[in-house]
Structure formats: structure tokens, C-alpha cells
Design a protein around this motif. Structure first.
Motif, PDB file in Angstrom:
ATOM      1  N   UNK A 215       0.836  -1.208   0.000  1.00  0.00           N
ATOM      2  CA  UNK A 215       0.000   0.000   0.000  1.00  0.00           C
ATOM      3  C   UNK A 215       0.869   1.256   0.000  1.00  0.00           C
ATOM      4  N   UNK A 216       2.023   1.202   0.691  1.00  0.00           N
ATOM      5  CA  UNK A 216       2.923   2.364   0.707  1.00  0.00           C
ATOM      6  C   UNK A 216       3.547   2.587  -0.659  1.00  0.00           C
ATOM      7  N   UNK A 217       3.961   1.497  -1.306  1.00  0.00           N
ATOM      8  CA  UNK A 217       4.555   1.632  -2.637  1.00  0.00           C
ATOM      9  C   UNK A 217       3.519   2.130  -3.633  1.00  0.00           C
ATOM     10  N   UNK A 218       2.300   1.704  -3.439  1.00  0.00           N
ATOM     11  CA  UNK A 218       1.206   2.126  -4.319  1.00  0.00           C
ATOM     12  C   UNK A 218       1.044   3.644  -4.278  1.00  0.00           C
ATOM     13  N   UNK A 219       1.324   4.250  -3.117  1.00  0.00           N
ATOM     14  CA  UNK A 219       1.150   5.703  -2.947  1.00  0.00           C
ATOM     15  C   UNK A 219       2.452   6.477  -3.116  1.00  0.00           C
ATOM     16  N   UNK A 220       3.555   5.753  -3.372  1.00  0.00           N
ATOM     17  CA  UNK A 220       4.864   6.396  -3.491  1.00  0.00           C
ATOM     18  C   UNK A 220       4.994   7.089  -4.860  1.00  0.00           C
ATOM     19  N   UNK A 221       5.352   8.375  -4.855  1.00  0.00           N
ATOM     20  CA  UNK A 221       5.389   9.171  -6.098  1.00  0.00           C
ATOM     21  C   UNK A 221       6.317   8.549  -7.139  1.00  0.00           C
ATOM     22  N   UNK A 222       7.506   8.144  -6.699  1.00  0.00           N
ATOM     23  CA  UNK A 222       8.479   7.581  -7.636  1.00  0.00           C
ATOM     24  C   UNK A 222       7.933   6.292  -8.270  1.00  0.00           C
ATOM     25  N   UNK A 223       7.342   5.449  -7.427  1.00  0.00           N
ATOM     26  CA  UNK A 223       6.792   4.194  -7.935  1.00  0.00           C
ATOM     27  C   UNK A 223       5.645   4.483  -8.898  1.00  0.00           C
ATOM     28  N   UNK A 224       4.808   5.450  -8.535  1.00  0.00           N
ATOM     29  CA  UNK A 224       3.657   5.769  -9.397  1.00  0.00           C
ATOM     30  C   UNK A 224       4.115   6.243 -10.768  1.00  0.00           C
ATOM     31  N   UNK A 225       5.147   7.086 -10.774  1.00  0.00           N
ATOM     32  CA  UNK A 225       5.626   7.627 -12.047  1.00  0.00           C
ATOM     33  C   UNK A 225       6.394   6.565 -12.844  1.00  0.00           C
ATOM     34  N   UNK A 226       7.261   5.803 -12.150  1.00  0.00           N
ATOM     35  CA  UNK A 226       8.165   4.901 -12.871  1.00  0.00           C
ATOM     36  C   UNK A 226       7.518   3.570 -13.226  1.00  0.00           C
TER      37      UNK A 226
END
Ligand code: ATP
Length: 235
Positions: A220-231
Motif C-alpha cells: 500500500x505504501x509503494x502504491x502511494x509512493x510518487x516515484x513508484x507511481x511515475x516509474x
């Protein structure tokens, strides 16, 4: 910890495919490995099931060291692999394919019971049990590959890109199946290019980049992480 990969390195010839990869799978959880093309996801999964030799590192399952064991011994310990591209046996019937998953088992009565369970979980496989596997749709073949893995009576299921090439409505069906299997107590390692789906399903996630561990954390944290969302999520 049910499954622990510690500092794994795998080479193809002289070329390093994954470097110092550590992955933990707690009992009863869904853990996902995401990342782009060639990041090393499939390599990590194949290392877990003994299909690739390690250059270095250790793999422990239920406290026992399993790296270096033959793949069929690893299956017998309770690790089942649902390979990329399904790899069903095209000329065999649906039921014959399912039975290959139980080849190593001696508990014949429970095998029959597990076959009944698989047919209950996947009614379409039951309807088509006498049909040759190659005549099935992509989604049905994916269900067959999952059913075959379940026939080894595993503790953990390693799934390589189960959503690949499937229509969105079928992907949803596969997602529900993964959740149900997990709810019945099976742990899951899910490799996916469909990172949004993977992060929705998983408890914990690892992100690979060019053979290295780039990031890890609760899904859930990675899902909301800006870098993960963009990359990775294209958001
Ligand atoms: P994909 O989603 O494209 O399958 P992946 O994250 O699963 O990617 P891997 O298949 O594990 O990535 O590949 C990791 C690296 O190892 C890549 O650079 C790939 O080109 C290389 N590789 C994979 N299989 C082999 C092989 N049999 N021989 C040589 N190099 C390989």
C-alpha cells in the motif's frame, strides 16, 4: 519466515542477471516482485524453485536450506511454480495436465480429493476435463497452470505474470482466484508487469531494476509512493 532468499546472485554465463537480492515471504502473505522488462523478476522466481543455479547466496524454506536441491525435491517440499507463458502440455487433456502436478505424490487418496477441489474451484476445467489443453483460451490455460500447481499440494505458489496477454475481465478473474487461494492459507509470490494489480493484491512488494533491488515496502505504501507511481504504475 516461510521463504527467505538471502543475498542471491545469479548469472547467465558471464552476465550477471540479479545481484544481492534478498526476498522474504512471511507465512500466509502475498509478496509481489515488480519491475520493468529484464529487471530480473523471472530469474528471481526460477532461482527460488531451483530451476537456476545460484552464483552465491542462500534460500531457506520453513527453516531448511533448499538452494542446490533438485527442482522436483523443492516441489516435494511445498513450493509450486506457475511458469511464465503457462507451459501446459498442449496435447494432453485438461485432467492429464492437472495430474502431472501430482506426479511425485504418494498420498493417492488425497490426490483424488485435491483434483475434486480444483474442479470445484475451476468449473470450466471440469467441463473441459477431457478436452486437449491446447484448445483452451488463454485465461483457461492460466487457470489450468494454477490448478496443476495446486495439485502438488504446495505451501507456497510462485506465479510468473499470471495476467500476461489476458483480457481485463479475465485478469480480474485471475486476481480473485489469487485472493481466494491466499485466503485458504497458501502464501504467494507474484511476479507481475501489471504493477497496479500486483500492489493491490499484495501485502508486501519488492521493486527490481536492472538486476538490483531498487525499493521494498508494504504494497500500500509503494502504491502511494510518487516515484513508484511515475516509474512503474504509469500514473
Ligand atoms: P521480463 O518481464 O521481460 O520477463 P524479468 O524481470 O522477468 O523480465 P528476467 O527474465 O529475469 O527479467 O531477465 C533478467 C536479465 O537476464 C535480463 O537482462 C535478461 O536479458 C537476462 N536473461 C534472462 N534469461 C537469460 C538467458 N537464458 N540467457 C542469458 N540472459 C538471460
Amino acid at each position: 519466515m516461510l521463504l527467505e532468499m538471502r543475498d542471491i546472485n545469479v548469472n547467465y554465463g558471464k552476465i550477471s542477471a540479479i545481484r544481492n537480492i534478498s526476498i522474504n515471504v512471511p507465512e500466509g502473505q502475498i509478496v509481489t516482485i515488480i519491475g520493468g522488462n529484464g529487471a530480473g523478476k523471472t530469474t528471481s522466481l526460477r532461482a527460488m524453485s531451483g530451476m537456476l543455479p545460484l552464483k552465491s547466496g542462500e534460500i531457506h524454506f520453513e527453516g531448511k536450506r533448499i538452494d542446490g536441491m533438485a527442482p522436483h525435491k523443492i516441489v516435494a517440499h511445498g513450493i509450486a511454480h506457475v511458469p511464465e507463458g503457462r507451459r501446459i502440455f498442449p496435447d494432453m487433456t485438461v485432467e492429464e495436465n492437472l495430474r502431472t502436478g501430482a506426479f511425485l505424490r504418494k498420498d493417492k487418496a488425497k490426490v483424488e480429493n485435491d483434483l475434486k477441489d480444483v474442479f470445484e474451484r475451476f468449473p470450466r476445467l471440469h467441463e473441459r476435463r477431457r478436452q486437449r489443453a491446447q484448445t483452451m483460451s488463454g485465461g483457461e490455460q492460466q487457470m489450468l497452470a494454477i490448478g496443476r500447481a495446486l495439485m502438488s499440494d504446495p505451501r507456497i505458489l510462485l506465479m510468473d505474470e499470471p495476467s500476461m496477454g489476458l483480457a481485463p475481465v479475465i485478469v480480474e478473474e485471475i486476481a480473485v482466484i489469487v485472493e481466494e487461494i491466499n485466503a485458504r492459507g497458501l502464501s504467494v509470490v507474484l511476479v507481475e508487469q501489471n504493477a497496479v494489480l500486483a500492489l493491490e493484491l499484495a501485502n508486501y512488494a519488492y521493486v527490481l531494476e536492472s538486476g538490483n533491488m531498487a525499493l521494498e515496502g508494504p504494497a500500500s505504501e509503494l502504491h502511494d509512493n510518487e516515484h513508484v507511481r511515475a516509474a512503474y504504475l504509469g500514473l
